[in-house]
Design an enzyme around this catalytic site. Structure first.
Site, PDB file in Angstrom:
ATOM      1  N   SER A 122       0.829  -1.207   0.000  1.00  0.00           N
ATOM      2  CA  SER A 122       0.000   0.000   0.000  1.00  0.00           C
ATOM      3  C   SER A 122       0.858   1.250   0.000  1.00  0.00           C
ATOM      4  CB  SER A 122      -0.955   0.019   1.189  1.00  0.00           C
ATOM      5  OG  SER A 122      -0.573  -0.831   2.213  1.00  0.00           O
ATOM      6  N   HIS A 143      -2.533  -3.018  -6.124  1.00  0.00           N
ATOM      7  CA  HIS A 143      -2.976  -2.622  -4.785  1.00  0.00           C
ATOM      8  C   HIS A 143      -4.480  -2.849  -4.648  1.00  0.00           C
ATOM      9  CE1 HIS A 143      -3.422   0.915  -1.709  1.00  0.00           C
ATOM     10  NE2 HIS A 143      -3.446  -0.260  -1.123  1.00  0.00           N
ATOM     11  N   GLU A 155      -5.659  -0.548  -7.613  1.00  0.00           N
ATOM     12  CA  GLU A 155      -4.763   0.521  -8.060  1.00  0.00           C
ATOM     13  C   GLU A 155      -3.512  -0.159  -8.631  1.00  0.00           C
ATOM     14  OE1 GLU A 155      -3.219   2.962  -4.841  1.00  0.00           O
ATOM     15  OE2 GLU A 155      -3.403   4.743  -6.090  1.00  0.00           O
ATOM     16  N   ASN A 193      -3.434   6.538  -1.159  1.00  0.00           N
ATOM     17  CA  ASN A 193      -3.001   7.021   0.148  1.00  0.00           C
ATOM     18  C   ASN A 193      -2.472   8.447   0.111  1.00  0.00           C
ATOM     19  OD1 ASN A 193      -3.715   4.957   1.959  1.00  0.00           O
ATOM     20  ND2 ASN A 193      -2.165   3.651   1.016  1.00  0.00           N
TER      21      ASN A 193
HETATM   22  P1  NAD Z   1      -1.247  -9.652   7.369  1.00  0.00           P
HETATM   23  O1  NAD Z   1      -0.316  -9.387   8.484  1.00  0.00           O
HETATM   24  O2  NAD Z   1      -2.677  -9.969   7.651  1.00  0.00           O
HETATM   25  O3  NAD Z   1      -0.652 -10.851   6.451  1.00  0.00           O
HETATM   26  C1  NAD Z   1       0.681 -10.937   6.060  1.00  0.00           C
HETATM   27  C2  NAD Z   1       1.028 -12.418   5.892  1.00  0.00           C
HETATM   28  O4  NAD Z   1       2.327 -12.507   5.288  1.00  0.00           O
HETATM   29  C3  NAD Z   1       1.119 -13.192   7.235  1.00  0.00           C
HETATM   30  O5  NAD Z   1       0.255 -14.314   7.195  1.00  0.00           O
HETATM   31  C4  NAD Z   1       2.597 -13.608   7.320  1.00  0.00           C
HETATM   32  O6  NAD Z   1       2.772 -14.888   7.909  1.00  0.00           O
HETATM   33  C5  NAD Z   1       2.994 -13.629   5.847  1.00  0.00           C
HETATM   34  N1  NAD Z   1       4.428 -13.470   5.614  1.00  0.00           N
HETATM   35  C6  NAD Z   1       5.275 -12.583   6.184  1.00  0.00           C
HETATM   36  N2  NAD Z   1       6.515 -12.741   5.689  1.00  0.00           N
HETATM   37  C7  NAD Z   1       6.449 -13.754   4.765  1.00  0.00           C
HETATM   38  C8  NAD Z   1       7.404 -14.386   3.923  1.00  0.00           C
HETATM   39  N3  NAD Z   1       8.679 -14.013   3.920  1.00  0.00           N
HETATM   40  N4  NAD Z   1       6.978 -15.395   3.123  1.00  0.00           N
HETATM   41  C9  NAD Z   1       5.674 -15.812   3.131  1.00  0.00           C
HETATM   42  N5  NAD Z   1       4.736 -15.237   3.918  1.00  0.00           N
HETATM   43  C10 NAD Z   1       5.110 -14.224   4.727  1.00  0.00           C
HETATM   44  O7  NAD Z   1      -1.130  -8.362   6.417  1.00  0.00           O
HETATM   45  P2  NAD Z   1      -2.202  -7.821   5.340  1.00  0.00           P
HETATM   46  O8  NAD Z   1      -3.072  -6.823   6.000  1.00  0.00           O
HETATM   47  O9  NAD Z   1      -2.788  -8.964   4.612  1.00  0.00           O
HETATM   48  O10 NAD Z   1      -1.225  -6.986   4.378  1.00  0.00           O
HETATM   49  C11 NAD Z   1      -0.466  -7.633   3.392  1.00  0.00           C
HETATM   50  C12 NAD Z   1      -0.036  -6.602   2.352  1.00  0.00           C
HETATM   51  O11 NAD Z   1      -1.203  -5.977   1.792  1.00  0.00           O
HETATM   52  C13 NAD Z   1       0.823  -5.467   2.902  1.00  0.00           C
HETATM   53  O12 NAD Z   1       1.747  -5.094   1.935  1.00  0.00           O
HETATM   54  C14 NAD Z   1      -0.196  -4.345   3.117  1.00  0.00           C
HETATM   55  O13 NAD Z   1       0.368  -3.073   3.070  1.00  0.00           O
HETATM   56  C15 NAD Z   1      -1.096  -4.571   1.925  1.00  0.00           C
HETATM   57  N6  NAD Z   1      -2.437  -3.995   2.056  1.00  0.00           N
HETATM   58  C16 NAD Z   1      -3.116  -4.106   3.238  1.00  0.00           C
HETATM   59  C17 NAD Z   1      -4.390  -3.555   3.354  1.00  0.00           C
HETATM   60  C18 NAD Z   1      -5.177  -3.669   4.637  1.00  0.00           C
HETATM   61  O14 NAD Z   1      -6.136  -2.905   4.824  1.00  0.00           O
HETATM   62  N7  NAD Z   1      -4.836  -4.594   5.526  1.00  0.00           N
HETATM   63  C19 NAD Z   1      -4.973  -2.908   2.255  1.00  0.00           C
HETATM   64  C20 NAD Z   1      -4.266  -2.837   1.043  1.00  0.00           C
HETATM   65  C21 NAD Z   1      -2.987  -3.389   0.963  1.00  0.00           C
END
Ligand code: NAD
Length: 292
Positions: A122, A143, A155, A193
């Site tokens: 993000s 995104h 996005e 953002n």
């Molecule tokens: P989350 O913490 O729920 O999930 C992340 C997952 O990645 C975890 O299950 C973790 O075990 C896994 N992980 C970490 N390192 C790893 C690796 N080296 N290999 C394999 N798996 C690995 O996070 P999320 O909210 O799902 O966010 C994930 C991405 O999406 C981030 O980049 C975040 O910025 C982006 N994002 C999040 C949102 C939101 O609202 N949560 C919205 C848009 C984008």
């Protein structure tokens, strides 16, 4: 780049976003390889997707037979080497540059040469993530918004080296997933953002300076501007730590003090009042994350 037919989508990271992306891809008829370094996160994702599909069946939005069929298209893989079979990969691991660059270097080694590697970041630089690979022209931002099955927008973020062909294939994939793609260039915050976070920050400043109370500020945006939720409630939903991290990226990336995070936001993060996920932010939440 020649147009290829995508059949198998690899998803790395099965947290909040990765599991949603996997569900939407499987519902759209793609085979999905889902990987997480944490086996319990993989199990939890499967359970979550199954109950989400069940709810869709109950609401009449998915035929009963499609539930098992959709789930059957998602294969959880413990070894990222399995991504050799993927035609397109979407990464959704934790929002830390060093984690993402490590994952992209590993994907670059595991995936076939022509395969596009997309990041769901993000706020991090697609150009920096791409530089961890030998295929920067095939690295792109994709995104998705949270919750993925509900939100229409994707996005698409073009890095410095992203090719036109990569952009086109990724836009086509977003449409095949039933989303609407919008293209942004790779500058801090992209479009979403860059516009959203200063509004949230300003709402926090308005609270901090006593311009209005919490409910007044949220009501102005909800009732006066027809936003579905006020900026303070939205900050709680996103997570105050995430909001702070993105504002810091905007401030550093542009070197412009207009993105300076509000001291109240910092203080709340320091206190562990992170919003819905911690049970308390600008509002208080019950065990299921429902506002009290
Ligand atoms: P989350 O913490 O729920 O999930 C992340 C997952 O990645 C975890 O299950 C973790 O075990 C896994 N992980 C970490 N390192 C790893 C690796 N080296 N290999 C394999 N798996 C690995 O996070 P999320 O909210 O799902 O966010 C994930 C991405 O999406 C981030 O980049 C975040 O910025 C982006 N994002 C999040 C949102 C939101 O609202 N949560 C919205 C848009 C984008």
């Amino acid at each position: 780049m020649e147009r290829v037919t995508l059949r198998t989508i690899g998803v790395v990271g099965s947290g909040q976003m990765g599991r949603g992306i996997a569900q939407v891809a499987a519902q759209s008829g793609f085979d999905v390889l889902l990987h997480d370094q944490d086996a319990t996160a993989l199990d939890a994702a499967r359970t979550f997707i199954d109950s989400s599909l069940k709810r869709l069946v109950e609401k009449g939005r998915l035929p009963e037979g499609a539930r098992a069929e959709t789930l059957g298209r998602i294969r959880a893989v413990a070894d990222p080497g399995a991504f050799a079979a993927a035609d397109f990969v979407i990464e959704a691991v934790s929002e830390r540059l060093e984690v993402k660059t490590r994952v992209f270097a590993a994907l670059d080694a595991a995936c076939r040469t022509g395969v596009i590697l997309a990041s769901n970041t993000s706020s991090l630089s697609i150009t920096k993530i791409a530089s961890a690979t030998r295929r920067p022209e095939r690295v792109i931002g994709m995104h998705f918004m949270n919750p993925v099955p509900v939100m229409e927008l994707v996005e698409i973020v073009a890095g410095q080296a992203t090719s036109e062909g990569t952009l086109e294939t990724t836009r086509d994939l977003a449409k095949a997933l039933g989303r609407t793609p919008v293209t942004a260039q790779d500058y801090p915050g992209f479009i979403s953002n860059r516009v959203l976070m200063p509004m949230i920050n300003e709402a926090i400043y308005a609270l901090y300076e006593g311009v209005g109370g919490r409910d007044d500020i949220d009501a102005v945006l909800r009732l006066g501007m027809r936003h579905p939720m006020g900026p303070l409630a939205l900050a709680d939903f996103i997570g105050l730590d995430t909001c702070l991290a993105i504002l810091e990226i905007l401030q550093q990336g542009f070197g412009d003090p207009k993105y300076r995070p509000c001291p109240l936001l910092r203080r709340m993060v320091d206190a562990g009042h992170l919003g819905r996920k911690s049970g308390r932010g600008f509002y208080e939440y019950g065990p299921e994350g429902a506002p009290r």
